[in-house]
Motif scaffolding. Structure first.
Motif, PDB file in Angstrom:
ATOM      1  N   ASP A  78      27.410  37.175 -14.573  1.00  6.15           N
ATOM      2  CA  ASP A  78      27.067  36.516 -13.291  1.00  6.15           C
ATOM      3  C   ASP A  78      28.123  37.493 -12.705  1.00  6.15           C
ATOM      4  N   SER A  79      27.697  37.907 -11.446  1.00 11.20           N
ATOM      5  CA  SER A  79      28.696  38.272 -10.457  1.00 11.20           C
ATOM      6  C   SER A  79      28.390  38.070  -9.312  1.00 11.20           C
ATOM      7  N   THR A  80      29.463  37.705  -8.192  1.00 13.22           N
ATOM      8  CA  THR A  80      29.195  37.847  -6.901  1.00 13.22           C
ATOM      9  C   THR A  80      29.880  38.930  -6.057  1.00 13.22           C
ATOM     10  N   LEU A  81      29.086  39.592  -5.621  1.00 15.81           N
ATOM     11  CA  LEU A  81      29.635  40.871  -4.805  1.00 15.81           C
ATOM     12  C   LEU A  81      29.912  40.697  -3.329  1.00 15.81           C
ATOM     13  N   PHE A  82      31.107  40.929  -2.919  1.00 15.52           N
ATOM     14  CA  PHE A  82      31.056  41.092  -1.272  1.00 15.52           C
ATOM     15  C   PHE A  82      30.904  42.482  -0.709  1.00 15.52           C
ATOM     16  N   ILE A  83      29.774  42.910  -0.177  1.00 16.05           N
ATOM     17  CA  ILE A  83      29.592  44.342  -0.059  1.00 16.05           C
ATOM     18  C   ILE A  83      29.795  44.611   1.318  1.00 16.05           C
ATOM     19  N   THR A  84      30.328  45.910   1.711  1.00 12.62           N
ATOM     20  CA  THR A  84      30.527  46.151   3.002  1.00 12.62           C
ATOM     21  C   THR A  84      29.839  47.546   2.963  1.00 12.62           C
TER      22      THR A  84
END
Length: 133
Positions: free
Chosen positions: A104-110
Motif C-alpha cells: 500500500d502506498s499513498t503518493l502526493f503527486i505534483t
C-alpha cells in the motif's frame, strides 16, 4: 483550453496507470518531461518507462488505485497547468522475492502540464510517498 480539459487528461492518465496500460500512460508525457523520484532525484523519462514497463511485464504493477484531492491551477494564458493530488495505490509484485505480495502506498503527486498544438502533456512530475505505519 480549460481546467476541465486538464482534469480529463489527469483522469485518463491515472486510469491508464491503474490498469497497467503503459502505452496509454506514457502517451501523456512530453518527450522532454522531467521526473523527480523520492530517494533517486531527477530521473530521465526513458528510465521511468523502462522501469515501469519492465515491472508490468514481470507481472507487477498496480492492483488498485484511487485519486483524491485534485487541485488544478491554470495559467493566465491557459496553456499551462499545475496539478496536485493524492493517489492511494496498492501495488503488486514490487518485491521480486515475494511476487504475490502487495504494498500500500499513498503518493502526493505534483504535475506540470503544457498545452502544445492543442494537446495537454506532462512536462514535469514529482511525487513523495507517505510513510506506511
Amino acid at each position: 483550453m480549460t481546467e476541465r480539459d486538464v482534469k480529463a487528461c489527469i483522469e485518463a492518465i491515472d486510469e491508464a496507470y491503474a490498469r497497467n496500460d503503459a502505452e496509454a500512460y506514457f502517451a501523456h508525457f512530453d518527450e522532454k518531461a522531467t521526473i523527480i523520484v523520492p530517494g533517486v532525484g531527477q530521473w530521465p523519462l526513458a528510465g521511468y518507462i523502462e522501469k515501469w514497463t519492465g515491472m508490468i511485464a514481470s507481472g507487477g504493477g498496480v492492483a488498485r488505485s484511487s485519486l483524491s484531492g485534485l487541485h488544478i491551477q491554470l495559467s493566465p494564458s491557459s496553456d499551462a497547468a499545475i496539478a496536485n493530488y493524492v493517489l492511494d495505490v496498492i501495488y503488486r509484485g514490487m518485491n521480486p522475492a515475494a511476487p504475490g505480495e502487495t504494498q500500500d502506498s499513498t503518493l502526493f503527486i505534483t504535475e506540470v502540464w503544457f498545452c502544445r498544438e492543442g494537446r495537454w502533456r506532462i512536462a514535469h512530475m514529482s511525487w513523495s510517498a507517505r510513510e506506511q505505519q
